[in-house]
Write a protein that holds these residues in place. Structure first.
Motif, PDB file in Angstrom:
ATOM      1  N   GLU A 109      40.732 -20.058  44.067  1.00 26.92           N
ATOM      2  CA  GLU A 109      41.652 -20.805  43.212  1.00 26.92           C
ATOM      3  C   GLU A 109      41.265 -22.274  43.064  1.00 26.92           C
ATOM      4  O   GLU A 109      41.980 -23.032  42.396  1.00 26.92           O
ATOM      5  CB  GLU A 109      43.078 -20.700  43.767  1.00 26.92           C
ATOM      6  N   THR A 110      40.162 -22.667  43.676  1.00 30.29           N
ATOM      7  CA  THR A 110      39.704 -24.050  43.511  1.00 30.29           C
ATOM      8  C   THR A 110      38.928 -24.176  42.207  1.00 30.29           C
ATOM      9  O   THR A 110      38.156 -23.289  41.839  1.00 30.29           O
ATOM     10  CB  THR A 110      38.839 -24.485  44.707  1.00 30.29           C
ATOM     11  N   GLU A 111      39.129 -25.294  41.530  1.00 32.18           N
ATOM     12  CA  GLU A 111      38.510 -25.503  40.223  1.00 32.18           C
ATOM     13  C   GLU A 111      36.988 -25.428  40.282  1.00 32.18           C
ATOM     14  O   GLU A 111      36.375 -25.643  41.329  1.00 32.18           O
ATOM     15  CB  GLU A 111      38.922 -26.866  39.663  1.00 32.18           C
ATOM     16  N   ALA A 112      36.411 -25.157  39.116  1.00 40.72           N
ATOM     17  CA  ALA A 112      34.961 -25.125  38.957  1.00 40.72           C
ATOM     18  C   ALA A 112      34.565 -26.284  38.049  1.00 40.72           C
ATOM     19  O   ALA A 112      34.528 -26.140  36.824  1.00 40.72           O
ATOM     20  CB  ALA A 112      34.515 -23.792  38.360  1.00 40.72           C
ATOM     21  N   PRO A 113      34.290 -27.468  38.613  1.00 40.26           N
ATOM     22  CA  PRO A 113      33.901 -28.616  37.781  1.00 40.26           C
ATOM     23  C   PRO A 113      32.611 -28.330  37.008  1.00 40.26           C
ATOM     24  O   PRO A 113      31.775 -27.534  37.434  1.00 40.26           O
ATOM     25  CB  PRO A 113      33.684 -29.745  38.798  1.00 40.26           C
ATOM     26  N   GLU A 114      32.462 -28.992  35.868  1.00 41.21           N
ATOM     27  CA  GLU A 114      31.264 -28.777  35.047  1.00 41.21           C
ATOM     28  C   GLU A 114      30.023 -29.418  35.672  1.00 41.21           C
ATOM     29  O   GLU A 114      28.938 -28.858  35.614  1.00 41.21           O
ATOM     30  CB  GLU A 114      31.485 -29.337  33.640  1.00 41.21           C
ATOM     31  N   ALA A 115      30.178 -30.595  36.269  1.00 41.38           N
ATOM     32  CA  ALA A 115      29.021 -31.338  36.787  1.00 41.38           C
ATOM     33  C   ALA A 115      28.576 -30.779  38.132  1.00 41.38           C
ATOM     34  O   ALA A 115      29.373 -30.720  39.075  1.00 41.38           O
ATOM     35  CB  ALA A 115      29.363 -32.816  36.933  1.00 41.38           C
ATOM     36  N   MET A 121      48.334 -21.144  47.882  1.00 41.02           N
ATOM     37  CA  MET A 121      48.815 -22.490  47.616  1.00 41.02           C
ATOM     38  C   MET A 121      47.689 -23.323  46.995  1.00 41.02           C
ATOM     39  O   MET A 121      46.516 -23.040  47.202  1.00 41.02           O
ATOM     40  CB  MET A 121      49.286 -23.150  48.905  1.00 41.02           C
ATOM     41  N   THR A 122      48.075 -24.338  46.236  1.00 37.85           N
ATOM     42  CA  THR A 122      47.100 -25.260  45.664  1.00 37.85           C
ATOM     43  C   THR A 122      47.591 -26.695  45.837  1.00 37.85           C
ATOM     44  O   THR A 122      48.788 -26.946  45.999  1.00 37.85           O
ATOM     45  CB  THR A 122      46.854 -24.992  44.167  1.00 37.85           C
ATOM     46  N   ALA A 123      46.647 -27.630  45.798  1.00 41.48           N
ATOM     47  CA  ALA A 123      46.966 -29.055  45.862  1.00 41.48           C
ATOM     48  C   ALA A 123      45.943 -29.798  45.014  1.00 41.48           C
ATOM     49  O   ALA A 123      44.782 -29.373  44.917  1.00 41.48           O
ATOM     50  CB  ALA A 123      46.934 -29.549  47.307  1.00 41.48           C
ATOM     51  N   MET A 124      46.360 -30.887  44.398  1.00 40.15           N
ATOM     52  CA  MET A 124      45.422 -31.739  43.672  1.00 40.15           C
ATOM     53  C   MET A 124      44.734 -32.659  44.674  1.00 40.15           C
ATOM     54  O   MET A 124      45.379 -33.460  45.345  1.00 40.15           O
ATOM     55  CB  MET A 124      46.141 -32.552  42.603  1.00 40.15           C
ATOM     56  N   ILE A 125      43.429 -32.505  44.782  1.00 39.64           N
ATOM     57  CA  ILE A 125      42.638 -33.252  45.750  1.00 39.64           C
ATOM     58  C   ILE A 125      41.490 -33.943  45.017  1.00 39.64           C
ATOM     59  O   ILE A 125      40.644 -33.279  44.430  1.00 39.64           O
ATOM     60  CB  ILE A 125      42.065 -32.323  46.848  1.00 39.64           C
ATOM     61  N   ARG A 126      41.515 -35.252  45.009  1.00 33.45           N
ATOM     62  CA  ARG A 126      40.435 -36.035  44.393  1.00 33.45           C
ATOM     63  C   ARG A 126      40.138 -35.557  42.970  1.00 33.45           C
ATOM     64  O   ARG A 126      38.995 -35.433  42.558  1.00 33.45           O
ATOM     65  CB  ARG A 126      39.180 -35.997  45.260  1.00 33.45           C
ATOM     66  N   GLY A 127      41.191 -35.267  42.233  1.00 39.20           N
ATOM     67  CA  GLY A 127      41.047 -34.958  40.818  1.00 39.20           C
ATOM     68  C   GLY A 127      40.814 -33.509  40.467  1.00 39.20           C
ATOM     69  O   GLY A 127      40.688 -33.185  39.279  1.00 39.20           O
ATOM     70  N   ILE A 128      40.729 -32.614  41.453  1.00 34.21           N
ATOM     71  CA  ILE A 128      40.582 -31.190  41.138  1.00 34.21           C
ATOM     72  C   ILE A 128      41.627 -30.376  41.901  1.00 34.21           C
ATOM     73  O   ILE A 128      42.131 -30.794  42.933  1.00 34.21           O
ATOM     74  CB  ILE A 128      39.160 -30.657  41.458  1.00 34.21           C
ATOM     75  N   ARG A 129      41.930 -29.222  41.343  1.00 39.14           N
ATOM     76  CA  ARG A 129      42.864 -28.304  41.998  1.00 39.14           C
ATOM     77  C   ARG A 129      42.128 -27.551  43.101  1.00 39.14           C
ATOM     78  O   ARG A 129      41.098 -26.928  42.858  1.00 39.14           O
ATOM     79  CB  ARG A 129      43.425 -27.309  40.985  1.00 39.14           C
ATOM     80  N   VAL A 130      42.665 -27.614  44.306  1.00 33.75           N
ATOM     81  CA  VAL A 130      42.053 -26.955  45.463  1.00 33.75           C
ATOM     82  C   VAL A 130      43.005 -25.886  45.981  1.00 33.75           C
ATOM     83  O   VAL A 130      44.172 -26.164  46.257  1.00 33.75           O
ATOM     84  CB  VAL A 130      41.736 -27.970  46.587  1.00 33.75           C
ATOM     85  N   GLY A 131      42.503 -24.660  46.094  1.00 29.93           N
ATOM     86  CA  GLY A 131      43.287 -23.566  46.640  1.00 29.93           C
ATOM     87  C   GLY A 131      43.076 -23.451  48.138  1.00 29.93           C
ATOM     88  O   GLY A 131      41.989 -23.755  48.652  1.00 29.93           O
ATOM     89  N   PHE A 132      44.092 -23.023  48.844  1.00 25.46           N
ATOM     90  CA  PHE A 132      43.960 -22.802  50.283  1.00 25.46           C
ATOM     91  C   PHE A 132      45.068 -21.862  50.737  1.00 25.46           C
ATOM     92  O   PHE A 132      46.092 -21.701  50.067  1.00 25.46           O
ATOM     93  CB  PHE A 132      44.041 -24.131  51.060  1.00 25.46           C
ATOM     94  N   ARG A 133      44.843 -21.248  51.874  1.00 23.33           N
ATOM     95  CA  ARG A 133      45.835 -20.375  52.494  1.00 23.33           C
ATOM     96  C   ARG A 133      46.108 -20.859  53.915  1.00 23.33           C
ATOM     97  O   ARG A 133      45.215 -21.390  54.570  1.00 23.33           O
ATOM     98  CB  ARG A 133      45.347 -18.924  52.549  1.00 23.33           C
ATOM     99  N   GLU A 134      47.326 -20.646  54.353  1.00 24.32           N
ATOM    100  CA  GLU A 134      47.671 -20.880  55.749  1.00 24.32           C
ATOM    101  C   GLU A 134      48.231 -19.590  56.328  1.00 24.32           C
ATOM    102  O   GLU A 134      48.887 -18.823  55.633  1.00 24.32           O
ATOM    103  CB  GLU A 134      48.691 -22.007  55.893  1.00 24.32           C
ATOM    104  N   ALA A 135      47.941 -19.358  57.594  1.00 30.43           N
ATOM    105  CA  ALA A 135      48.422 -18.148  58.264  1.00 30.43           C
ATOM    106  C   ALA A 135      48.532 -18.440  59.753  1.00 30.43           C
ATOM    107  O   ALA A 135      48.192 -19.524  60.222  1.00 30.43           O
ATOM    108  CB  ALA A 135      47.468 -16.976  58.012  1.00 30.43           C
TER     109      ALA A 135
END
Length: 269
Positions: free
Chosen positions: A58-64, A1-15
């Motif tokens: 799956e979380t984005e890799a920001p340039e900065a 799963m992913t969610a937009m968090i503070r301007g970036i895509r964040v991946g996470f899993r639940e189990a």
């Protein structure tokens, strides 16, 4: 799963059990939420939340590089936890994930009911040590960018810290390798520059303020982190340090059954 968090895509899993006690698991450098896949079955009674940390999985890799800094990662995690309805939970972190867990707990102690730290550190005490580490991490980040993810993985899996992993079954070693190869090289480089041990604040002076029960887990073959844990234990008010025989830095991989037993015991009411 992913969610937009503070301007970036964040991946996470639940189990696990969606109605169980929440337990957040933070992976180490070059890992991802998938790093906990085998171990998650051992804790199926809990609601498990496993984020991909910035630049991993799956979380984005920001340039900065600044976007990987401790305060940014803590803010991202807190926003994700709020999105998932987590007001209070247990927090488990391994290595880099353990350092971020320490930083998160310093910022939000009221939300962490129990803290479990595997093979990790509150940071380097002096600016001289941090500067030296930033230089070495910067060189390693440049190596990743120059040579690519496969060459870096070949190098990383052969550093002394992971020597004990060579005894693992081939299938397990391949799973770890594939997890590393699945990461974005720019994300790993940014992580080294932004949240490497030399880039994070020192939390040694904060430990005495951690009022929740803390469990420290190390492997006997990982002498450096055994010593760090022993020093941490002297500063924590409510602490239990468990050292697992014949295991190295990745206790949860090298002896998952023992690791799960320790975690379940630490999470008992």
């Amino acid at each position: 799963m992913t969610a937009m968090i503070r301007g970036i895509r964040v991946g996470f899993r639940e189990a696990g059990n969606p109605d169980g006690e929440p337990l957040v698991l933070l992976h180490g450098f070059t890992g991802s939420a998938a790093s906990w896949a085998e171990f998650a079955d051992e804790l199926s009674a809990f609601r498990l939340i496993m984020p991909d940390l910035t630049g991993h999985g799956e979380t984005e890799a920001p340039e900065a590089p600044e976007r990987y800094a401790m305060e940014e990662q803590v803010a991202d995690l807190d926003a994700l936890f709020t999105r998932l309805g987590l007001d209070r939970f247990s927090l488990l972190g391994y290595s880099m994930g353990g350092r971020i867990a320490i930083g998160y707990t310093a910022a939000h102690p009221e939300k962490v009911g129990r803290l479990i730290l595997e093979s990790t550190s509150p940071g380097l005490r002096t600016e001289k040590e941090r500067r030296s580490r930033r230089e070495s991490d910067g060189k390693l980040a440049a190596f990743i960018e120059r040579e690519g993810i496969r060459a870096f993985t070949d190098h990383w899996e052969n550093i002394p810290l992971f020597a004990s992993q060579k005894r693992l079954p081939e299938a397990v070693r391949n799973r770890i390798r594939n997890d590393r190869l699945g990461n974005d090289p720019s994300g790993l480089a940014g992580s080294l520059r932004g949240i490497g041990t030399g880039g994070q604040p020192s939390y040694w002076e904060c430990l005495e303020q951690y009022g929740m029960p803390v469990t420290l887990i190390t492997g006997t073959l990982d002498e450096k982190y055994v010593n760090i844990a022993e020093e941490m234990a002297r500063g924590l008010p409510d602490v239990h340090h468990v050292t697992v025989a014949d295991a190295g830095h990745t206790v949860h991989v090298e002896n998952p059954a023992c690791f799960a037993t320790i975690v379940r015991k630490a999470l008992k009411p």
